[in-house]
Design an enzyme around this catalytic site. Structure first.
Site, PDB file in Angstrom:
ATOM      1  N   LYS A  69      -8.144 -15.508   2.803  1.00  0.00           N
ATOM      2  CA  LYS A  69      -7.649 -15.978   1.442  1.00  0.00           C
ATOM      3  C   LYS A  69      -7.368 -17.704   1.759  1.00  0.00           C
ATOM      4  CE  LYS A  69      -4.305 -12.280   0.611  1.00  0.00           C
ATOM      5  NZ  LYS A  69      -2.975 -11.730   0.496  1.00  0.00           N
TER       6      LYS A  69
ATOM      7  N   ARG B 153       0.721  -1.245  -0.063  1.00  0.00           N
ATOM      8  CA  ARG B 153      -0.017  -0.038  -0.005  1.00  0.00           C
ATOM      9  C   ARG B 153       0.858   1.358   0.046  1.00  0.00           C
ATOM     10  NH1 ARG B 153      -0.538  -3.151   4.527  1.00  0.00           N
ATOM     11  NH2 ARG B 153       0.184  -2.214   6.429  1.00  0.00           N
TER      12      ARG B 153
END
Ligand code: F6P
Length: 518
Positions: A512, A269
């Site tokens: 995930k 990020r």
């Protein structure tokens, strides 16, 4: 390395607890009336940016206490550790050096004994050379035609930053069309593919790890689509990658010469300042991309060297801690008064919420205070016709960041004047509210007294609501770089005061793993 300290055990945390009682019956409006210089007193400038934080529940004493807290929480030492490349991401044993990506001074920083400036310079040169080849049309697709469309395939930090910046800087873009594919939703991928000409499209697969399911599935779908229309060796002309995982990229079928580097010491990020920004550099040209980096570097130098009382990101961070932990707000709204910044909030949501959404401190102990806030927002004036009602008259207090520009890009001052009139009006309305007496006065001619009394409570605004205003002269690559870097440092400051690691993101892993099982 700077010391881990429990914030709630510091003297200044306690002092701020006492200090907050001064704000129980407190009128911001009165403070402005009593002190005509209040706005000036609580406005800071950085080049062409003015940051007005006067509409906060603060006095000079509050700022003094903030500063005391930063000292007890070792903010200065933490800043040095950040800029010097110490491994402050302790859970992943990594340095956090996005600031080095926009530093042009060639400072000698080493990570694991390796000097990183030569690596950064080499990557910048590669980016520069490649963007020139694509923009000039020297790089040809398999059939000899120049590239006219680029498609960034990535997700999270490998998508949100580039997408936001390319949208924001549309005014500065060249002839290349750009698209972004992020979601695993095949319908969305197909929708983009349907618009593309395989002969003139370049796919940029951006994945730090090159293991992210969404990105690899989308990249494979795009490769399959290309190969249905082109000879096998077309992949070399139509696919490049940005990754740390050279082997996986080569296994995917992209030549090693077409891999742009990334490093472990840059978090996803925080990565658009690296080769992850390739789609930005292609869209606005390498020189403008460098100007974007320079703007961020200006914010870095300001953050690094400016004493607390004049340090914009340090104050942004402390105001947020003050509102969250002492005045009990849990959300923050970000309202750019610029349609070009329509992707900014999505970008900042990852930056803030992936970074500071933590409930154990740097020692691994559960925290007994609030950390990361919920960030939401959208462009003004659209937001005014949507969720602003709740900010004005709802039960929760929501601090707002207003972001605006003095000048429009295309010179339409009629629109811009109305836009900015709304910008100023909203923060003033949040501050002033509307008392019973004022409502009464404005309704005087609207019917009989009974009706007025009936409607009165619904039309009262309590006001006294907190906001910050950021005003730049104009939206440019430079000012955008500056704005984003200021927010990055705000996140860092919050993380230091909350004693949490803002640079890992284990919280996204479980979903995930379960998705694989399902
Ligand atoms: O799932 C979260 C995340 O790890 C982000 O932090 C990151 O930006 C994104 O996934 C994409 O990761 P990669 O660049 O490795 O594909």
């Amino acid at each position: 390395m700077f010391q881990n300290t429990k914030p709630t055990q510091t003297k200044h945390w306690e002092k701020l607890q006492e200090h907050k009682t001064n704000f129980e019956d407190f009128s911001l409006k009165n403070l402005f009336n009593e002190n005509p210089d209040r706005e000036k007193q609580f406005t800071l400038r950085l080049e062409n940016l003015s940051f007005n934080f006067s509409k906060n529940r603060i006095t000079e004493t509050t700022l003094h206490l903030f500063e005391g807290l930063t000292k007890e929480m070792h903010l200065e030492e933490a800043k040095q550790a950040l800029f010097n490349g110490e491994k402050i991401n302790t859970t992943e044993n990594r340095a956090v050096l996005h600031t080095a990506l926009r530093d042009f001074s060639n400072r000698r920083i080493k990570v694991d004994g390796v000097a990183i400036y030569p690596l950064i310079n080499e990557a910048r040169n590669k980016l520069k050379d490649f963007t020139k080849q694509i923009i000039s049309g020297k790089w040809k697709g398999f059939s000899g035609k120049p590239i006219d469309t680029i498609v960034n395939i990535g997700i999270g930090g490998s998508d949100l930053g580039p997408k936001m910046v390319v949208e924001a800087l549309d005014y500065y873009t060249n002839h290349l069309n750009s698209y972004f594919i992020s979601n695993i939703d095949g319908d969305a991928t197909k929708r983009v593919l349907n618009k593309l000409n395989p002969e003139t499209t370049l796919f940029i697969v951006v994945s730090k790890t090159f293991t992210t399911v969404e990105t690899l599935t989308n990249a494979s779908t795009c490769k399959k689509w290309l190969l249905e229309k082109c000879p096998k060796d077309a992949v070399q002309k139509h696919f490049v990658a940005v990754s740390t995982n050279t082997k996986a990229v080569v296994d995917f079928g992209i030549e090693s010469a077409s891999i742009f580097p990334m490093w472990d010491w840059v978090g996803g990020r925080y990565s658009m300042w690296s080769s992850v920004g390739l789609s930005i550099a292609l869209s606005i040209g390498y020189e403008a991309f460098e100007s974007f980096l320079q703007g961020a570097n200006t914010a870095d130098q300001h953050f690094k060297h400016t004493p607390f009382r004049k340090n914009i990101p340090a104050i942004m961070g402390l105001l947020s801690v003050w509102n969250t932990n002492f005045l009990n707000t849990r959300t923050e709204a970000i309202l750019p008064y610029s349609e070009a910044l329509r992707e900014l909030v999505a970008y900042l949501q990852q930056l803030f919420m992936e970074s500071n959404g933590k409930s154990v401190d740097r020692d691994g102990d559960p925290v007994n205070y609030a950390t990361g806030n919920v960030i939401f927002g959208s462009t003004g004036t659209n937001a005014q016709h949507s969720f602003m009602q709740l900010i004005h008259q709802g039960t929760d207090e929501i601090p707002v960041d207003f972001i605006g520009f003095d000048s429009p890009l295309y010179g339409d001052s009629k629109h811009h004047d109305i836009l900015m009139a709304n910008f100023y009006a909203q923060s003033q309305a949040l501050l002033e509210g509307k008392t019973k007496e004022e409502v009464h006065l404005s309704m005087k001619f609207e019917g009989d007294q009974k009706k007025i009394n009936q409607l009165l409570p619904f039309k009262v605004f309590t006001g006294n609501k907190v906001s910050n205003s950021f005003i730049f002269d104009k939206l440019t690559p430079y000012t955008l770089g500056m704005l984003i870097a200021l927010y990055e440092h705000k996140v860092f400051v919050q993380g230091i005061i909350w004693n949490i690691n803002s640079f890992d993101q284990f919280g996204v892993e479980l979903g995930k793993e379960l998705a694989k099982r399902f």
